[in-house]
Design an enzyme around this catalytic site. Sequence first.
Site, short mmCIF file in Angstrom:
data_model
loop_
_atom_site.label_atom_id
_atom_site.label_comp_id
_atom_site.label_asym_id
_atom_site.label_seq_id
_atom_site.Cartn_x
_atom_site.Cartn_y
_atom_site.Cartn_z
N HIS A 85 43.94 39.14 37.21
CA HIS A 85 44.02 38.71 38.44
C HIS A 85 42.97 38.00 39.32
O HIS A 85 42.30 38.63 40.12
CB HIS A 85 44.66 39.83 39.25
CG HIS A 85 44.96 39.99 40.50
ND1 HIS A 85 45.46 38.60 41.41
CD2 HIS A 85 45.41 40.79 41.63
CE1 HIS A 85 45.61 38.99 42.46
NE2 HIS A 85 45.53 40.05 43.05
N CYS A 107 46.47 49.22 36.89
CA CYS A 107 45.87 48.53 37.72
C CYS A 107 45.49 47.14 37.22
O CYS A 107 45.01 47.29 35.76
CB CYS A 107 44.43 49.15 38.40
SG CYS A 107 44.76 50.81 39.20
N SER A 108 45.66 46.13 37.92
CA SER A 108 44.97 44.83 37.49
C SER A 108 43.39 44.85 37.32
O SER A 108 43.03 45.17 38.23
CB SER A 108 45.63 43.71 38.16
OG SER A 108 45.37 43.90 39.60
N CYS A 131 45.86 37.47 48.14
CA CYS A 131 46.32 37.29 46.89
C CYS A 131 47.27 36.02 46.70
O CYS A 131 47.58 35.81 45.66
CB CYS A 131 46.84 38.51 46.21
SG CYS A 131 45.64 39.77 46.28
#
Lengths: 142, 380
Positions: free
Chosen positions: B324, B198-199, B80
């Site tokens: 994301h 949660c993304s 990430c």
Amino acid sequence: MTTAQPETVPKSFRPVEFEVTAGGEGFLLGSRCSNCGAHFFPVRQACSGCLHADLETVRFSTTATLYTFSVVRQSTPDFAVPYALGYVDLPEGVRVMAQLTGRDPEDYQIGMEMELVVEPFGADEDGNEMTGYRFQPKEGSQ
Amino acid sequence: MTGVYVLGVGMTRFGKHPDKDAADLGSAAFQEAVTDAGIEPRQIEAAYCGHVFQGMVTGQRILAQVGLAGLPLSNVENACSSGATAIREASLAIRAGEHDVVMAVGTEHLTTKFRGALTPDPSDPEAAVGATMPSVYAMRARRYMEEFGMTRRQLALVAVKNKRNAAANPLAHFRKEITVEDVLESRPIADPLRLHDCSPVTDGAAAVVLVSDRAVKKLGNGRAIRLAASTLFTGTVDVEPTTMTFEPLTHKTALAAYERAGIGPEDVDFAEVHDCFSIAEVLRVEGLGLFERGAYPGAVERGEADIGGRLPINPSGGLLGKGHPLGGTGVAQVVELVRQLRGEAGDRQIEGAKVGLAHCRGGKAVGIEGAACTVQVLVK
Ligand SMILES: [Zn+2]
């Protein structure tokens, strides 16, 4: 590793990290630094504390304390949900992730005394059952 | 050593892009950043491309699309933190004196690569026992609640805040505000986390043009923002179990960035932090030293992290609200910092901001606290 094993020896799902004996006992495997005594899971090539490269592979204790846990409700197709997953701290000073067993998912508590149990854990490519580890609360734990 | 400036920024809408691929998205962001910088494409001297699951030479596919094949380009993978690492590599190429104008682009078409919960690499021993990324953060959340008395409702307020910010961001994946009840009633993923903690799985790309002192004097459009620090560290292997409610890796990376930028955490006016999960934002801002340990849930409850609050966190909507797209995420954070510092952030503008910080943290490997962590400091 070339010696044929008797059929009765259960097949470990991860032989590098988990040893299953002919008698059905199971041990997590890791490294102990022969210089400073630090322990690591899984097996490492060098010590992160003192950088000594002389590490021996050791069996870890089968008791632990539950550091934290979750009940997993969404996962990959390899794992049927729900299942309880936790981090347990071993007396050697190593934290290991493991599935939890022996209680309803809601009945685990941080700080519980746990012990390793040997249980069926998935199947290999040929469909043969494999053996793995879970941790369950010790009898009488909270 | 030369300073480094962000001269131009570009970013696609974050969300689902079924008719495009990672190179299409990266190309769009690339071209927008060139236009925004007010330069000609030929003035780009080199490029770095961050992505995770897009396959070999995605960066070169972008160059081919925008007519710039032939430039030196490195593809960068750091989970990430891939996009943020691309920015760091680009800034190092400039500081080393090798180039004056460098593009950093991050892209990901994640909806074609993943559904549901992300997991560590299948070879990892934790993946082998059923670790998912949400479950790891869920365990940290449970421990944090136990140690600091954070309530489930307080944690939900992080998601509520970020989705409110995202609703004011035209490029965000989610444009709808939610309530605490929406969070608490959403589908359970890994107790105590639910879907709104949660993304999402997002497609998108972002790009920034970085330039040297020399180039900013020649090309400067009056809108350049100084990249005062760009630091990267990887997590260490613990020799004994350490707390999971504080992030030494985030802390170390931030301290190095503060030192390089010549500031302290008290000088930061706002931050974009890696809120892949609601609990992650709590751990990040405390690791960065922006809030005391254990203090953030209460601060969110009091509105201190809102746009207009004492220290706005994730004004773009963050990963929870904006989305994301792994490789795109770190670059998009810097795009937000630049737009805020230029005063171009529209309905989510933070008034008077001079110093912005971006934090990324990615990857999971057994026994390591976190795989890759970056902190960027931008100063007006
Ligand atoms: Zn040692």
